[in-house]
Design an enzyme around this catalytic site. Sequence first.
Site, mmCIF file in Angstrom:
data_model
loop_
_atom_site.group_PDB
_atom_site.id
_atom_site.type_symbol
_atom_site.label_atom_id
_atom_site.label_comp_id
_atom_site.label_asym_id
_atom_site.label_seq_id
_atom_site.Cartn_x
_atom_site.Cartn_y
_atom_site.Cartn_z
ATOM 1 C CE LYS A 26 -27.344 -20.740 -0.610
ATOM 2 N NZ LYS A 26 -26.850 -19.988 -1.780
ATOM 3 N NE ARG B 196 -27.900 -13.291 -5.391
ATOM 4 C CZ ARG B 196 -28.070 -14.582 -5.125
ATOM 5 N NH1 ARG B 196 -29.285 -15.047 -4.842
ATOM 6 N NH2 ARG B 196 -27.053 -15.416 -5.132
ATOM 7 C CE1 TYR C 246 -60.144 -24.876 10.501
ATOM 8 C CE2 TYR C 246 -57.989 -25.767 9.859
ATOM 9 C CZ TYR C 246 -58.901 -25.377 10.848
ATOM 10 O OH TYR C 246 -58.565 -25.512 12.157
ATOM 11 C CG MET D 260 -50.428 -25.263 12.802
ATOM 12 S SD MET D 260 -50.756 -24.287 14.274
ATOM 13 C CE MET D 260 -51.349 -22.760 13.579
HETATM 14 C C1 LIG Z 1 -26.479 -20.828 -2.796
HETATM 15 C C2 LIG Z 1 -25.264 -20.606 -3.616
HETATM 16 C C3 LIG Z 1 -24.692 -21.662 -4.328
HETATM 17 C C4 LIG Z 1 -25.318 -23.023 -4.413
HETATM 18 O O1 LIG Z 1 -26.437 -22.996 -5.265
HETATM 19 P P1 LIG Z 1 -27.209 -24.375 -5.639
HETATM 20 O O2 LIG Z 1 -28.170 -24.020 -6.679
HETATM 21 O O3 LIG Z 1 -27.855 -24.830 -4.382
HETATM 22 O O4 LIG Z 1 -26.159 -25.318 -6.077
HETATM 23 C C5 LIG Z 1 -23.503 -21.413 -4.991
HETATM 24 N N1 LIG Z 1 -22.927 -20.193 -4.972
HETATM 25 C C6 LIG Z 1 -23.460 -19.151 -4.299
HETATM 26 C C7 LIG Z 1 -22.786 -17.828 -4.316
HETATM 27 C C8 LIG Z 1 -24.651 -19.322 -3.612
HETATM 28 O O5 LIG Z 1 -25.195 -18.292 -2.960
#
Ligand SMILES: *Cc1c(COP(=O)(O)O)cnc(C)c1O
Length: 358
Positions: free
Chosen positions: A35, A130, A255, A303
């Site tokens: 992802k 969640r 800055y 930047m």
């Molecule tokens: C992002 C995610 C993972 C991977 O998590 P890591 O800590 O990067 O290994 C696994 N399962 C779900 C449902 C996730 O959203």
Amino acid sequence: MSRPTSATIHLDALRHNLARVRALAPRSRVMAVVKADGYGHGLERVARALEGADAFGVASLADAERLRAAGLSQRIVLLSGFDEPADLPLLRRLSLDTVVHHAAQLAMLEADAGGAPIRCWLKIDSGMHRLGFPPDQAAAVHARLRALPGVDADIALMTHFASSDEFAGDQTREQIARFAAATATLSGERSLANSAAVLGWPDAHADWVRPGGALYGISVVGGKTGADFGLRPAMTLSSRLIAINRVRGGEKVGYGASWQCPEDMPVGVVALGYGDGYPRHAPSGTPMLVNGVRAPIIGRVSMDLITLDLRGAPDARVGDPVVAWGEGLPVEEVAAAAGTIGYELVCSITRRVRFVEC
Ligand SMILES: *Cc1c(COP(=O)(O)O)cnc(C)c1O
């Protein structure tokens, strides 16, 4: 001359890390989580390097489409599931698996006219609160999914950990037990483990592990780097010194004049800044490497540029290479200095940075 800022993606490190995950979880299949554009490393590039994975996990349908367009034929799992009825024909056409975590998704599947069976991963909320169905609904939802002709009869069961990076904590043990109790009577493959659980919770490996960060060589375990677990960094963010100035003791740098030179000293200027994705909140003292030698950031990150204390690198010359994180400097260490985790840093590289594969 073009800007010397680049992110080098180490394809051999990605492959090494996948092999390392397999060695740690030898009885499990691996869903490589790609992802957020492969944690900022580039979705297609990462997926090709990890083509030995048994499945890919993505957060959006658009990412799944990109993987199919790139010719990848592995199973692809939508980790947050689908959003609307119109997504279902696309899931079928692209042969995607979906997580089912909410009653709204179940209702859409029940209202669906059917077609080729969709493979579903029933997500149980074992304590993170969640995504997922409450444990006491697991059996009923499982039965309703199994009754649908448009859903594959083999339904996988999954949950996600809130604090598996705490190897001595109680929460993960409790989540494992709640998930086991909720699914005791149900058939189907099981998946619980994110990266930290691959590293520290062998009881949770089950049928499928779902590592993300570990594949990129990054640890979220406090005080540890990927190297402590035999992983290699998959990204090196680097640039060059474009100026070295001798600044007088008492003068202030950058800055807001937030840093004052304690003595006459060489100050290096790197072509890298928050416009490239380097965290602006990284404080003075955050390390970089100049020719392999540590040199701390001084003053505010701007930047396009960052200023460095070169007193520890007196041989540095304009044009010398600078590493912000990656080989030789763990991203976890930079992240700790900046008050975040390595994942956020690698996900934040911006489009003007040149990506190089090696
Ligand atoms: C992002 C995610 C993972 C991977 O998590 P890591 O800590 O990067 O290994 C696994 N399962 C779900 C449902 C996730 O959203």
